[in-house]
Design a protein around this motif. Structure first.
Motif, mmCIF file in Angstrom:
data_model
loop_
_atom_site.group_PDB
_atom_site.id
_atom_site.type_symbol
_atom_site.label_atom_id
_atom_site.label_comp_id
_atom_site.label_asym_id
_atom_site.label_seq_id
_atom_site.Cartn_x
_atom_site.Cartn_y
_atom_site.Cartn_z
ATOM 1 N N ALA A 402 104.744 9.033 66.651
ATOM 2 C CA ALA A 402 105.426 8.851 65.346
ATOM 3 C C ALA A 402 106.718 8.221 65.550
ATOM 4 O O ALA A 402 107.369 8.963 66.451
ATOM 5 C CB ALA A 402 105.470 10.041 64.631
ATOM 6 N N LEU A 403 107.299 7.139 65.029
ATOM 7 C CA LEU A 403 108.572 6.764 64.899
ATOM 8 C C LEU A 403 109.698 7.306 64.282
ATOM 9 O O LEU A 403 110.608 7.097 64.142
ATOM 10 C CB LEU A 403 108.463 5.032 65.082
ATOM 11 N N SER A 404 109.075 7.827 63.060
ATOM 12 C CA SER A 404 109.966 8.681 62.172
ATOM 13 C C SER A 404 109.139 9.752 61.600
ATOM 14 O O SER A 404 107.982 9.864 61.567
ATOM 15 C CB SER A 404 110.496 7.743 60.864
ATOM 16 N N PHE A 405 110.000 10.809 61.026
ATOM 17 C CA PHE A 405 109.526 12.021 60.378
ATOM 18 C C PHE A 405 108.671 11.695 59.200
ATOM 19 O O PHE A 405 109.241 10.823 58.455
ATOM 20 C CB PHE A 405 110.620 12.997 60.323
ATOM 21 N N SER A 406 107.604 12.340 58.986
ATOM 22 C CA SER A 406 106.869 12.412 57.549
ATOM 23 C C SER A 406 105.967 13.506 57.650
ATOM 24 O O SER A 406 105.578 13.979 58.743
ATOM 25 C CB SER A 406 106.235 10.891 57.426
ATOM 26 N N LEU A 407 105.553 13.851 56.381
ATOM 27 C CA LEU A 407 104.401 14.797 56.406
ATOM 28 C C LEU A 407 103.036 14.256 57.024
ATOM 29 O O LEU A 407 102.704 13.145 56.517
ATOM 30 C CB LEU A 407 104.264 15.056 54.832
ATOM 31 N N PRO A 408 102.509 15.140 57.883
ATOM 32 C CA PRO A 408 101.200 14.576 58.359
ATOM 33 C C PRO A 408 100.021 14.413 57.349
ATOM 34 O O PRO A 408 100.069 15.123 56.497
ATOM 35 C CB PRO A 408 100.875 15.570 59.341
ATOM 36 N N GLY A 409 99.693 13.254 57.269
ATOM 37 C CA GLY A 409 98.504 12.937 56.324
ATOM 38 C C GLY A 409 98.242 11.387 56.301
ATOM 39 O O GLY A 409 98.791 10.724 56.955
ATOM 40 N N LEU A 410 97.576 10.882 55.415
ATOM 41 C CA LEU A 410 97.276 9.513 55.228
ATOM 42 C C LEU A 410 98.338 8.709 54.849
ATOM 43 O O LEU A 410 98.588 7.654 55.438
ATOM 44 C CB LEU A 410 96.110 9.487 54.013
ATOM 45 N N LEU A 411 99.262 9.012 54.274
ATOM 46 C CA LEU A 411 100.478 8.235 53.766
ATOM 47 C C LEU A 411 101.276 8.194 54.833
ATOM 48 O O LEU A 411 102.077 7.071 54.977
ATOM 49 C CB LEU A 411 101.228 8.925 52.712
ATOM 50 N N ALA A 412 101.378 8.818 56.009
ATOM 51 C CA ALA A 412 101.984 8.801 57.109
ATOM 52 C C ALA A 412 101.665 7.626 58.139
ATOM 53 O O ALA A 412 102.371 7.537 59.087
ATOM 54 C CB ALA A 412 102.206 10.332 57.942
ATOM 55 N N LEU A 413 100.637 7.131 57.855
ATOM 56 C CA LEU A 413 100.125 6.130 58.900
ATOM 57 C C LEU A 413 101.177 5.104 59.181
ATOM 58 O O LEU A 413 101.165 4.705 60.413
ATOM 59 C CB LEU A 413 98.694 5.591 58.430
ATOM 60 N N PRO A 414 101.699 4.607 58.231
ATOM 61 C CA PRO A 414 102.862 3.557 58.891
ATOM 62 C C PRO A 414 103.794 3.866 60.013
ATOM 63 O O PRO A 414 104.282 3.186 60.620
ATOM 64 C CB PRO A 414 103.511 3.066 57.294
ATOM 65 N N THR A 415 104.039 5.263 59.732
ATOM 66 C CA THR A 415 105.000 5.921 60.861
ATOM 67 C C THR A 415 104.514 5.832 62.204
ATOM 68 O O THR A 415 105.156 6.174 63.066
ATOM 69 C CB THR A 415 105.469 7.352 60.509
#
Length: 620
Positions: A402-415
């Motif tokens: 991951a290149l940036s923080f996000s909540l793990p899940g489908l929406l995080a795919l771009p990260t």
């Protein structure tokens, strides 16, 4: 139930506002620090519509609400004075938690308020990187400049965000904390980091570090700030305290941060990142399998917060994190398991809950899924852990990051776009599909519906006959005049949020038991008593409105919690005229707090009722 009614009921059932030291919320939970957990009615909370479950962990009394938690929290802040630090009291309450529990509490308190902003900014940053790689936007354009500022500002100014939440946790002056964070990322300081000329403070060499996106240095600084302010406030006169205490805090903490806390915090961050990277490099497959299998177990116990600083440190120090993509497999495996429950279940209530939980889990919010469905059914949770382990191993073996923080899940795919991205897609698909298939093939024990049918005496498998209507009779605990519940000048009762019932304007101060059962609650002030009948009806009798303010005056308790009682047995005596003379309403609600478990609650149709006569009929 409206958010307003739900918030009032939650506060009542955690023991009232006076029992709350502090409260905040994360993505799905209200996290209470209570003065006395035994005063909270956990069973009644878990049965409250709008509450998924209740978890006691790490010294916190956690009420799991789901995606609607922020609106409920806002209502609590609006309807109570809990936002006042003086009202909420110290977080250092009487509960005895271990070092791990205290550490988890500190981390969750500091990070949970900003988690939404971090996740949203992380997804935006990932989408922007994807758009840039597809050459849909020019990196030198004004459009990219503004969008990149929107995505990156939360991370660049992360010390400022953490200064606010850490100040709240450590009870320090928030604006002084922000000033400390501002000094760490002051433009001239950032520019000096790359300078070959060393800098000194009063002859002491400064180890300059770029503190933008840093985590631990500002938390250490604010923690020390809280003690510095407390010490100066203890002897500086109140006439100049508001000026001199902030001045001395800035004068002492900022130099100490640059000379000590900053470098030490940076070393800790580097150590955490390096330690995780070393473990990960030993065997990505094993690391991925373990993280994918046990992440949701960590969520259950609340210790997952301990990994957030590591993830942020990895991104800040080495530019990426390998843990976040693995955790997406754990999240999607729970989504797959609950989707399998949705497809297989014949229980309409469970099917509806599983359907809504699937959507929230896909987007990274798994608490409703875990507590509402998979963990309660046991086997689906185990299937999800197995599938998460396999999906996590696939993702880790592919080297995803991951290149940036996000909540793990489908929406995080771009990260996750970049190295190993295709393995993330494969891993989460495997985790989702495999867990759903395991649920469909291996199954689970189907819970009975609320109106469960009885087996046909003839013994034919699968055939049922309608259940006979079951009813329970509740007699009047008081003699007096009957009134509708909505006439009571107390919205928590009048709205029906506490349950169905009726109001009695008493003609005497003798309160007797309306059922055969057990006394479950006797308020210390004696103004209210809770009873659970032998048939399971949960009753609350509250003498008057706001009579808790009498602090027990004019009330004489005749029973204690745990006593077995029978219909007509004396529970309480109260001086009716003295209470009225003190200016209090004496109308007394009799509430069935678990009325949601009954088909209907029928009330007496008369206007006058003697003590011991039929008052309510509960239909199952």
């Amino acid at each position: 139930m409206s958010n307003k009614d739900l918030s009032k009921q939650i506060i009542t059932l955690v023991g009232g506002e006076g029992n709350v030291n502090s409260v905040f919320h994360c993505a799905t939970r209200l996290r209470f620090k209570l003065k006395d957990n035994s005063k909270a009615n956990k069973a009644a909370l878990e049965k409250t519509p709008g509450v998924i479950t209740v978890v006691e962990n790490s010294g916190q009394f956690q009420v799991v609400i789901g995606n609607n938690v922020s609106q409920v929290f806002e209502q609590i802040m609006k309807e109570t004075s809990l936002q006042d630090a003086e009202k909420s009291g110290s977080d250092e309450s009487s509960e005895s938690t271990g070092v791990l529990g205290k550490a988890v509490d500190i981390i969750s308190s500091i990070f949970s308020p900003i988690l939404g902003a971090l996740a949203g900014a992380g997804i935006l940053k990932g989408l922007l990187a994807l758009i840039l790689s597809l050459k849909w936007i020019d990196a030198t354009s004004g459009t990219y400049l503004i969008l990149n500022a929107a995505a990156d500002s939360v991370f660049y100014f992360l010390p400022v965000f953490l200064a606010v939440t850490a100040a709240r946790k450590f009870k320090a002056n928030q604006f002084v904390s922000i000033a400390i964070a501002g000094a760490l990322i002051y433009p001239a300081v950032v520019a000096a980091v790359g300078s070959p000329d060393p800098l000194h403070f009063l002859g002491i060499k400064i180890i300059l570090i770029n503190y933008s996106s840093s985590v631990i240095p500002i938390i250490l600084a604010v923690w020390v700030q809280s003690y510095v302010e407390k010490w100066f406030r203890s002897f500086i006169h109140e006439s100049v305290r508001n000026i001199l205490v902030p001045m001395f805090a800035l004068l002492i903490v900022i130099p100490l941060t640059f000379l000590a806390f900053g470098p030490v915090g940076s070393l800790i961050s580097d150590g955490l990142a390096s330690g995780y990277t070393w473990l990960y490099n030993l065997s990505p497959l094993v690391a991925g399998a373990i993280a994918g299998a046990f992440w949701q177990v960590f969520v259950i116990f609340g210790v997952h917060w301990g990994f957030v600083p590591i993830m942020l440190s990895n991104i800040a120090t080495i530019g990426h994190d390998t843990m976040l993509p693995i955790l997406s497999a754990a999240v999607l495996s729970q989504a797959g398991a609950v989707f399998g429950v949705f497809l297989k279940s014949k229980n309409p209530q469970l099917k509806a809950l599983a359907g809504s939980s699937t959507l929230s889990a896909v987007f990274g919010i798994t608490e409703p899924t875990i507590y509402g469905v998979t963990l309660k059914l046991k086997k689906p949770f185990i299937y999800a852990c197995i599938s998460g382990a396999i999906g996590g191993a696939i993702i880790a073996t592919g080297g995803a990051r991951a290149l940036s923080f996000s909540l793990p899940g489908l929406l995080a795919l771009p990260t996750y776009f970049g190295t190993g991205f295709i393995w993330v897609v494969i891993g989460i698909l495997v985790a989702f599909v495999l867990s759903a298939v395991l649920v469909l093939v291996l199954g689970f024990k189907e819970p009975e519906t609320d109106a469960a049918a009885s087996v046909n005496p003839g013994g034919t498998s699968g055939t049922t006959t309608p259940t006979l209507i079951d009813k329970e009779l509740v007699v009047s605990p008081l003699a007096g005049t009957l009134q509708p519940l909505d006439t009571l000048p107390d919205e928590a009762f009048a709205s029906g949020a506490m349950g169905k019932g009726i109001v009695i304007e008493p003609s005497s101060g003798i309160l007797t038991s309306p059922v055969n059962g057990t006394v479950t609650t006797v308020f210390p002030t004696g103004h209210a008593i809770g009873i659970t009948s032998d048939s399971g009806a949960e009753l609350l009798i509250h003498v008057g409105v706001n009579t808790v303010k009498l602090k027990g005056q004019h009330f004489t308790k005749k029973v204690k919690e745990g006593d077995k009682v029978v219909k007509g047995q004396l529970l309480l005596e109260f001086d009716l005229e003295a209470i009225r003379a003190a200016g209090f309403v004496t109308a007394t609600p009799v509430i069935v707090t678990n009325s949601a478990q009954y088909l209907d609650v029928l009330k007496s149709t008369g206007t006058e009722v003697p003590s011991g006569e039929l008052l309510l009929t509960l239909i199952r």
